[in-house]
Write a protein that holds these residues in place. Structure first.
Motif, mmCIF file in Angstrom:
data_model
loop_
_atom_site.group_PDB
_atom_site.id
_atom_site.type_symbol
_atom_site.label_atom_id
_atom_site.label_comp_id
_atom_site.label_asym_id
_atom_site.label_seq_id
_atom_site.Cartn_x
_atom_site.Cartn_y
_atom_site.Cartn_z
ATOM 1 N N CYS A 77 0.838 -1.214 0.000
ATOM 2 C CA CYS A 77 0.000 0.000 0.000
ATOM 3 C C CYS A 77 0.875 1.268 0.000
ATOM 4 C CB CYS A 77 -0.917 -0.019 1.224
ATOM 5 S SG CYS A 77 -2.049 1.379 1.240
ATOM 6 N N GLU A 130 0.148 4.184 1.165
ATOM 7 C CA GLU A 130 -0.105 5.112 2.289
ATOM 8 C C GLU A 130 0.945 4.920 3.398
ATOM 9 O OE1 GLU A 130 -3.437 7.301 2.177
ATOM 10 O OE2 GLU A 130 -2.112 6.975 0.493
ATOM 11 N N CYS A 161 0.177 4.982 6.931
ATOM 12 C CA CYS A 161 -0.471 4.800 8.240
ATOM 13 C C CYS A 161 0.532 4.128 9.200
ATOM 14 C CB CYS A 161 -1.733 3.950 8.104
ATOM 15 S SG CYS A 161 -2.799 4.506 6.745
ATOM 16 N N TYR A 203 0.568 2.598 11.885
ATOM 17 C CA TYR A 203 0.270 1.340 12.582
ATOM 18 C C TYR A 203 0.281 0.140 11.634
ATOM 19 C CZ TYR A 203 -4.072 3.078 10.524
ATOM 20 O OH TYR A 203 -4.996 3.601 9.657
ATOM 21 N N CYS A 204 0.368 0.398 10.317
ATOM 22 C CA CYS A 204 -0.050 -0.651 9.382
ATOM 23 C C CYS A 204 1.095 -1.445 8.746
ATOM 24 C CB CYS A 204 -0.922 -0.046 8.286
ATOM 25 S SG CYS A 204 -1.594 -1.339 7.210
ATOM 26 N N GLN A 212 0.910 -3.239 6.269
ATOM 27 C CA GLN A 212 0.723 -3.396 4.814
ATOM 28 C C GLN A 212 1.250 -2.212 4.007
ATOM 29 O OE1 GLN A 212 -2.520 -5.844 3.488
ATOM 30 N NE2 GLN A 212 -3.731 -5.050 5.201
ATOM 31 N N ALA A 213 1.742 -1.190 4.694
ATOM 32 C CA ALA A 213 2.285 -0.028 3.990
ATOM 33 C C ALA A 213 3.613 -0.439 3.361
ATOM 34 C CB ALA A 213 2.475 1.119 4.974
ATOM 35 N N ALA A 250 -5.546 -3.617 0.621
ATOM 36 C CA ALA A 250 -4.526 -2.625 0.996
ATOM 37 C C ALA A 250 -4.359 -1.614 -0.138
ATOM 38 C CB ALA A 250 -3.211 -3.330 1.309
ATOM 39 N N TRP A 251 -5.401 -0.855 -0.360
ATOM 40 C CA TRP A 251 -5.381 0.190 -1.386
ATOM 41 C C TRP A 251 -5.559 1.553 -0.739
ATOM 42 C CZ3 TRP A 251 -9.616 -3.056 -4.116
ATOM 43 C CH2 TRP A 251 -9.017 -3.963 -5.009
ATOM 44 N N ARG A 288 -2.985 11.078 3.726
ATOM 45 C CA ARG A 288 -4.355 11.553 3.457
ATOM 46 C C ARG A 288 -4.901 12.180 4.723
ATOM 47 N NH1 ARG A 288 -7.509 5.815 2.700
ATOM 48 N NH2 ARG A 288 -6.482 4.863 4.438
HETATM 49 FE FE1 SF4 Z 1 -3.239 2.647 5.552
HETATM 50 FE FE2 SF4 Z 1 -5.096 0.844 4.718
HETATM 51 FE FE3 SF4 Z 1 -2.838 1.187 3.362
HETATM 52 FE FE4 SF4 Z 1 -2.726 0.050 5.725
HETATM 53 S S1 SF4 Z 1 -3.750 -0.781 3.944
HETATM 54 S S2 SF4 Z 1 -1.324 1.632 4.945
HETATM 55 S S3 SF4 Z 1 -4.351 1.144 6.807
HETATM 56 S S4 SF4 Z 1 -4.436 2.708 3.662
#
Ligand code: SF4
Ligand code: SAM
Ligand code: DTB
Length: 345
Positions: free
Chosen positions: A76, A78, A80, A82-83, A85-86, A124-125, A191
């Motif tokens: 992803c 983004e 974030c 905590y994530c 998947q970034a 994860a978009w 964002r």
């Molecule tokens: Fe953020 Fe969702 Fe991407 Fe994780 S999957 S980084 S929470 S937008």
């Protein structure tokens, strides 16, 4: 009367910290100060209020079981904090392509056979492309045909994309505010808060039910937790479904070393969510493995009436289904049988 939308509140100016001054007006909105006052109640009084709110709106006391599937994992763009998947964080999560329809339907069948009520597909978009929407609508139709409630969480949505998902039969769209507006800035920069509010409003306008909550235990203050719950509770109408996640700290993410929130503060957060959004399904979401049985039992007493069910959340673990069935049985809790969405309008 505990419902913000029906409670009579005095027309006064509530003083809290300067940036949180807010008028309590006739519209019945919750102020941050009012919510902080709930947090500050003696524990027994808070739990009693929460239980009254819960019983008034959910006399059956049943627990909804929602199963998650990561249909598009990792990679992803983004940030974030905590994530796992970034793409920019070095975690164990490897980026994968969007899953095929058959694989998704097999997972949905397994979730139904295990007793789940709702199937939630997560991607994860940052936002889906129109060609992704086409593929996801086929998944929604297939899952719906199995007799499950459908939910998806695909990132930001434009109005026409929300409509396409609704037309395919999507019951719920999950998009979280995650935290208070001021703390948000220290967790996510790619964002803004308003982007999230816009997506939620597109979901509402398309006629779907809103699943919107957030994460606690990211280092926010109690006041910021109160401000987060105020934003949720003041959405008009407030979300039908409110997932409260406890941060799962993942190695490689900026929040990897975050200390867990005091468990009693977590229970208080659930209770305040129940009191301020009495008709919502309050979902005890990520972090249940770390909470343990006793704290989870207190969360059910505080008004949680939904869980993510199944061994996996999106990329992190969740209690075994068997363990959850045992816990619910020991607590004498029933599971929700109906496949009808409880829509708050
Ligand atoms: Fe953020 Fe969702 Fe991407 Fe994780 S999957 S980084 S929470 S937008
Ligand atoms: N990409 C989409 C989005 O951000 O809206 C959908 C998937 S995203 C993983 C869904 C939600 O999972 C986030 O908004 C956040 O609340 C929650 N989440 C992600 N990582 C988490 C973690 N480590 N601990 C707790 N909750 C988490
Ligand atoms: C939500 O609020 N929690 C779920 C669901 N919505 C999509 C996701 C939790 C993810 C926890 C971290 C992971 O497993 O990757």
């Amino acid at each position: 009367m505990l419902d913000a939308q029906t409670t009579e509140k005095p027309l006064t100016l509530v003083k809290s910290k300067a940036n949180l001054r807010k008028e309590v007006d006739a519209s019945g909105e919750w102020t941050v100060a009012q919510i902080e006052a709930l947090f500050a109640l003696p524990f027994d009084q808070l739990m009693l209020k929460a239980q009254e709110a819960h019983k008034a709106h959910f006399p059956e006391g049943d627990v909804e079981l929602a199963t998650l599937l990561s249909i598009k994992t990792g990679g992803c763009p983004e940030d974030c904090g905590y994530c796992p998947q970034a793409a920019r964080y070095d975690t164990d999560v490897k980026a994968e392509k969007l899953m095929g329809l058959e694989e998704v339907l097999e997972a949905a069948k397994a979730a139904k056979a295990a007793g789940s009520n709702r199937f939630c597909m997560g991607a994860a978009w940052r936002e889906p492309k129109d060609r992704d929407i086409e593929k996801v609508t086929a998944m929604i139709k297939g899952v719906k045909a199995l007799g499950l409630e459908t939910c998806a969480t695909l990132g930001m949505l434009e109005a026409d994309q929300a409509l396409a998902l609704q037309e395919a039969g999507l019951d719920f769209y999950n998009h979280n505010l995650d935290t208070s507006e001021d703390f948000y800035r220290s967790v996510i920069s790619t964002r803004g808060y308003q982007d999230r509010l816009d997506t939620i409003s597109n979901v509402r306008a398309a006629g779907m039910s809103v699943c919107c909550g957030g994460i606690v235990g990211m280092g926010e203050t109690r006041e910021q937790r109160a401000a987060f719950l105020a934003r949720l509770a003041n959405l008009n109408p407030y979300p039908e479904s409110v997932p409260i996640n406890h941060l799962v700290p993942v190695a490689g993410t900026p929040l990897a070393d975050q200390k867990p929130l005091d468990p009693l503060e977590f229970v208080r957060t659930i209770a305040v969510a129940r009191i301020t959004m009495p008709k919502a399904r309050v979902r005890l979401s990520a972090g249940r493995q770390q909470l343990g049985r006793a704290v989870q039992a207190m969360c059910f007493l505080a008004g949680a009436n939904s869980i993510f069910y199944g061994e996996q959340l999106l990329t992190t673990g969740n209690p075994e289904a068997e363990e959850d069935r045992k816990l619910l049985a020991e607590l004498g809790l029933k599971t929700k049988q109906s496949s009808k969405a409880e829509v708050l309008v």
